[in-house]
Design a protein around this motif. Structure first.
Motif, PDB file in Angstrom:
ATOM      1  N   ARG A 107       0.850  -1.187   0.000  1.00 55.11           N
ATOM      2  CA  ARG A 107       0.000   0.000   0.000  1.00 55.11           C
ATOM      3  C   ARG A 107       0.886   1.238   0.000  1.00 55.11           C
ATOM      4  O   ARG A 107       1.887   1.313   0.689  1.00 55.11           O
ATOM      5  CB  ARG A 107      -0.865  -0.014   1.253  1.00 55.11           C
ATOM      6  CG  ARG A 107      -1.740   1.188   1.404  1.00 55.11           C
ATOM      7  CD  ARG A 107      -2.689   0.965   2.562  1.00 55.11           C
ATOM      8  NE  ARG A 107      -3.131   2.168   3.161  1.00 55.11           N
ATOM      9  CZ  ARG A 107      -3.943   3.044   2.612  1.00 55.11           C
ATOM     10  NH1 ARG A 107      -4.360   2.859   1.406  1.00 55.11           N
ATOM     11  NH2 ARG A 107      -4.326   4.120   3.251  1.00 55.11           N
ATOM     12  N   PHE A 108       0.504   2.225  -0.798  1.00 57.43           N
ATOM     13  CA  PHE A 108       1.263   3.461  -0.874  1.00 57.43           C
ATOM     14  C   PHE A 108       0.720   4.424   0.165  1.00 57.43           C
ATOM     15  O   PHE A 108      -0.472   4.598   0.309  1.00 57.43           O
ATOM     16  CB  PHE A 108       1.155   4.084  -2.265  1.00 57.43           C
ATOM     17  CG  PHE A 108       1.569   3.121  -3.334  1.00 57.43           C
ATOM     18  CD1 PHE A 108       2.887   2.736  -3.442  1.00 57.43           C
ATOM     19  CD2 PHE A 108       0.640   2.578  -4.186  1.00 57.43           C
ATOM     20  CE1 PHE A 108       3.273   1.847  -4.412  1.00 57.43           C
ATOM     21  CE2 PHE A 108       1.018   1.694  -5.161  1.00 57.43           C
ATOM     22  CZ  PHE A 108       2.341   1.329  -5.273  1.00 57.43           C
ATOM     23  N   ASP A 109       1.602   5.070   0.845  1.00 56.78           N
ATOM     24  CA  ASP A 109       1.215   5.936   1.939  1.00 56.78           C
ATOM     25  C   ASP A 109       1.720   7.344   1.667  1.00 56.78           C
ATOM     26  O   ASP A 109       2.883   7.528   1.320  1.00 56.78           O
ATOM     27  CB  ASP A 109       1.820   5.406   3.235  1.00 56.78           C
ATOM     28  CG  ASP A 109       1.227   6.042   4.466  1.00 56.78           C
ATOM     29  OD1 ASP A 109       0.406   6.961   4.315  1.00 56.78           O
ATOM     30  OD2 ASP A 109       1.579   5.613   5.560  1.00 56.78           O
ATOM     31  N   ASP A 110       0.878   8.344   1.830  1.00 56.00           N
ATOM     32  CA  ASP A 110       1.278   9.724   1.573  1.00 56.00           C
ATOM     33  C   ASP A 110       2.392  10.190   2.503  1.00 56.00           C
ATOM     34  O   ASP A 110       3.070  11.155   2.210  1.00 56.00           O
ATOM     35  CB  ASP A 110       0.081  10.668   1.714  1.00 56.00           C
ATOM     36  CG  ASP A 110      -0.811  10.630   0.494  1.00 56.00           C
ATOM     37  OD1 ASP A 110      -0.343  10.177  -0.559  1.00 56.00           O
ATOM     38  OD2 ASP A 110      -1.976  11.032   0.612  1.00 56.00           O
ATOM     39  N   GLY A 118       6.079  15.968  -4.214  1.00 59.66           N
ATOM     40  CA  GLY A 118       4.692  16.421  -4.259  1.00 59.66           C
ATOM     41  C   GLY A 118       4.575  17.666  -5.109  1.00 59.66           C
ATOM     42  O   GLY A 118       5.572  18.336  -5.399  1.00 59.66           O
ATOM     43  N   ASP A 119       3.377  17.983  -5.509  1.00 59.50           N
ATOM     44  CA  ASP A 119       3.112  19.164  -6.328  1.00 59.50           C
ATOM     45  C   ASP A 119       3.378  20.406  -5.488  1.00 59.50           C
ATOM     46  O   ASP A 119       2.675  20.687  -4.518  1.00 59.50           O
ATOM     47  CB  ASP A 119       1.663  19.127  -6.808  1.00 59.50           C
ATOM     48  CG  ASP A 119       1.323  20.252  -7.755  1.00 59.50           C
ATOM     49  OD1 ASP A 119       2.176  21.132  -7.979  1.00 59.50           O
ATOM     50  OD2 ASP A 119       0.194  20.245  -8.277  1.00 59.50           O
ATOM     51  N   ALA A 178       4.450  11.558  -5.752  1.00 55.07           N
ATOM     52  CA  ALA A 178       5.211  10.495  -6.398  1.00 55.07           C
ATOM     53  C   ALA A 178       6.300  10.011  -5.463  1.00 55.07           C
ATOM     54  O   ALA A 178       6.775  10.746  -4.593  1.00 55.07           O
ATOM     55  CB  ALA A 178       5.832  10.998  -7.695  1.00 55.07           C
ATOM     56  N   GLY A 179       6.671   8.775  -5.655  1.00 52.94           N
ATOM     57  CA  GLY A 179       7.751   8.178  -4.892  1.00 52.94           C
ATOM     58  C   GLY A 179       8.468   7.165  -5.760  1.00 52.94           C
ATOM     59  O   GLY A 179       8.205   7.056  -6.959  1.00 52.94           O
ATOM     60  N   TRP A 212       8.278  14.696 -12.212  1.00 53.27           N
ATOM     61  CA  TRP A 212       8.665  14.226 -13.532  1.00 53.27           C
ATOM     62  C   TRP A 212       9.822  13.232 -13.427  1.00 53.27           C
ATOM     63  O   TRP A 212       9.840  12.214 -14.108  1.00 53.27           O
ATOM     64  CB  TRP A 212       9.028  15.384 -14.447  1.00 53.27           C
ATOM     65  CG  TRP A 212       9.692  14.914 -15.698  1.00 53.27           C
ATOM     66  CD1 TRP A 212      10.975  15.119 -16.077  1.00 53.27           C
ATOM     67  CD2 TRP A 212       9.092  14.119 -16.724  1.00 53.27           C
ATOM     68  NE1 TRP A 212      11.219  14.504 -17.279  1.00 53.27           N
ATOM     69  CE2 TRP A 212      10.076  13.880 -17.702  1.00 53.27           C
ATOM     70  CE3 TRP A 212       7.827  13.582 -16.918  1.00 53.27           C
ATOM     71  CZ2 TRP A 212       9.833  13.141 -18.843  1.00 53.27           C
ATOM     72  CZ3 TRP A 212       7.588  12.836 -18.054  1.00 53.27           C
ATOM     73  CH2 TRP A 212       8.583  12.621 -19.000  1.00 53.27           C
ATOM     74  N   HIS A 213      10.799  13.525 -12.576  1.00 51.49           N
ATOM     75  CA  HIS A 213      11.950  12.627 -12.409  1.00 51.49           C
ATOM     76  C   HIS A 213      11.511  11.253 -11.894  1.00 51.49           C
ATOM     77  O   HIS A 213      11.974  10.226 -12.394  1.00 51.49           O
ATOM     78  CB  HIS A 213      12.972  13.253 -11.459  1.00 51.49           C
ATOM     79  CG  HIS A 213      14.099  12.337 -11.123  1.00 51.49           C
ATOM     80  ND1 HIS A 213      15.076  12.006 -12.037  1.00 51.49           N
ATOM     81  CD2 HIS A 213      14.386  11.668  -9.986  1.00 51.49           C
ATOM     82  CE1 HIS A 213      15.927  11.159 -11.468  1.00 51.49           C
ATOM     83  NE2 HIS A 213      15.534  10.942 -10.229  1.00 51.49           N
ATOM     84  N   GLU A 214      10.618  11.245 -10.912  1.00 50.65           N
ATOM     85  CA  GLU A 214      10.124   9.961 -10.386  1.00 50.65           C
ATOM     86  C   GLU A 214       9.384   9.174 -11.467  1.00 50.65           C
ATOM     87  O   GLU A 214       9.560   7.967 -11.600  1.00 50.65           O
ATOM     88  CB  GLU A 214       9.206  10.181  -9.179  1.00 50.65           C
ATOM     89  CG  GLU A 214       9.891  10.727  -7.953  1.00 50.65           C
ATOM     90  CD  GLU A 214      10.809   9.730  -7.271  1.00 50.65           C
ATOM     91  OE1 GLU A 214      10.834   8.546  -7.650  1.00 50.65           O
ATOM     92  OE2 GLU A 214      11.520  10.154  -6.355  1.00 50.65           O
ATOM     93  N   LEU A 215       8.553   9.866 -12.257  1.00 52.08           N
ATOM     94  CA  LEU A 215       7.830   9.188 -13.336  1.00 52.08           C
ATOM     95  C   LEU A 215       8.805   8.675 -14.388  1.00 52.08           C
ATOM     96  O   LEU A 215       8.704   7.524 -14.830  1.00 52.08           O
ATOM     97  CB  LEU A 215       6.800  10.123 -13.967  1.00 52.08           C
ATOM     98  CG  LEU A 215       6.054   9.571 -15.191  1.00 52.08           C
ATOM     99  CD1 LEU A 215       5.273   8.316 -14.822  1.00 52.08           C
ATOM    100  CD2 LEU A 215       5.151  10.631 -15.775  1.00 52.08           C
ATOM    101  N   ASP A 216       9.755   9.497 -14.787  1.00 51.42           N
ATOM    102  CA  ASP A 216      10.721   9.113 -15.808  1.00 51.42           C
ATOM    103  C   ASP A 216      11.554   7.910 -15.360  1.00 51.42           C
ATOM    104  O   ASP A 216      11.798   6.992 -16.148  1.00 51.42           O
ATOM    105  CB  ASP A 216      11.621  10.302 -16.141  1.00 51.42           C
ATOM    106  CG  ASP A 216      12.520  10.039 -17.323  1.00 51.42           C
ATOM    107  OD1 ASP A 216      12.024   9.508 -18.338  1.00 51.42           O
ATOM    108  OD2 ASP A 216      13.726  10.348 -17.240  1.00 51.42           O
TER     109      ASP A 216
END
Length: 173
Positions: free
Chosen positions: A3-6, A12-13, A70-71, A128-132
């Motif tokens: 489970r992903f936890d904030d 974060g944005d 993102a993480g 963006w870096h985490e997504l990339d």
């Protein structure tokens, strides 16, 4: 799947709080002006006050932007209505829809789907870096079947905008 936890957020944005404050201010101003106008007209009653407060709450809910976090290996979008999370290191498809409201749609191998405004990625280099990084892992693992070119084009556009911003701020443009 874990489970992903904030609380374990890597990025974060950075503009979300300002946008949330703006949504709060607009809703509060609408509520106050509506109540004052109704009171000044002499027609304010408890049902009408409750109606104005409900409309202010609805306005706040509509104006409140989705919170993007993102993480390592995941991306989450939380709106007032729902939360969407995908594993970026297990993406299968990425689609980009352009038009009045441009958005990305990401699907992972676990069947999760996420809809994201690409402007959030352009405004937040850490997200963006985490997504990339996750997309690169998806490509290495062979799970990303469709949409790699979409993300490459988006990455080039984000890099160009970042470069223009750096040059503008340094006075070299």
């Amino acid at each position: 799947m874990r489970r992903f936890d904030d609380r374990c957020v890597g990025a974060g944005d950075r503009h979300w709080r300002g946008s949330a404050r703006l949504a709060t201010s607009c809703a509060a101003l609408f509520g106050a002006m509506s109540l004052l106008t109704d009171w000044d007209a002499g027609s304010l009653s408890l049902p009408r006050a409750l109606l104005w407060l409900a409309l202010s709450a609805a306005l706040f809910t509509v104006l409140l932007p989705a919170r993007v976090t993102a993480g390592a290996g995941w991306l989450a979008v939380r709106s007032p209505w729902r939360r969407q999370t995908v594993r970026t290191d297990a993406l299968t498809t990425v689609w980009r829809y352009d038009g009045v409201s441009s958005h990305l749609v990401l699907h992972d191998t676990y069947g999760h789907r996420l809809v994201l405004d690409p402007r959030v990625l352009a405004a937040n280099p850490l997200i963006w870096h985490e997504l990339d990084t996750g997309v690169r892992r998806s490509v290495e693992r062979g799970t990303l079947l469709q949409g790699g070119d979409v993300l490459r084009r988006l990455g080039r556009r984000i890099d160009e905008e970042t470069l223009r911003g750096v040059l503008r701020e340094s006075g070299l443009q």
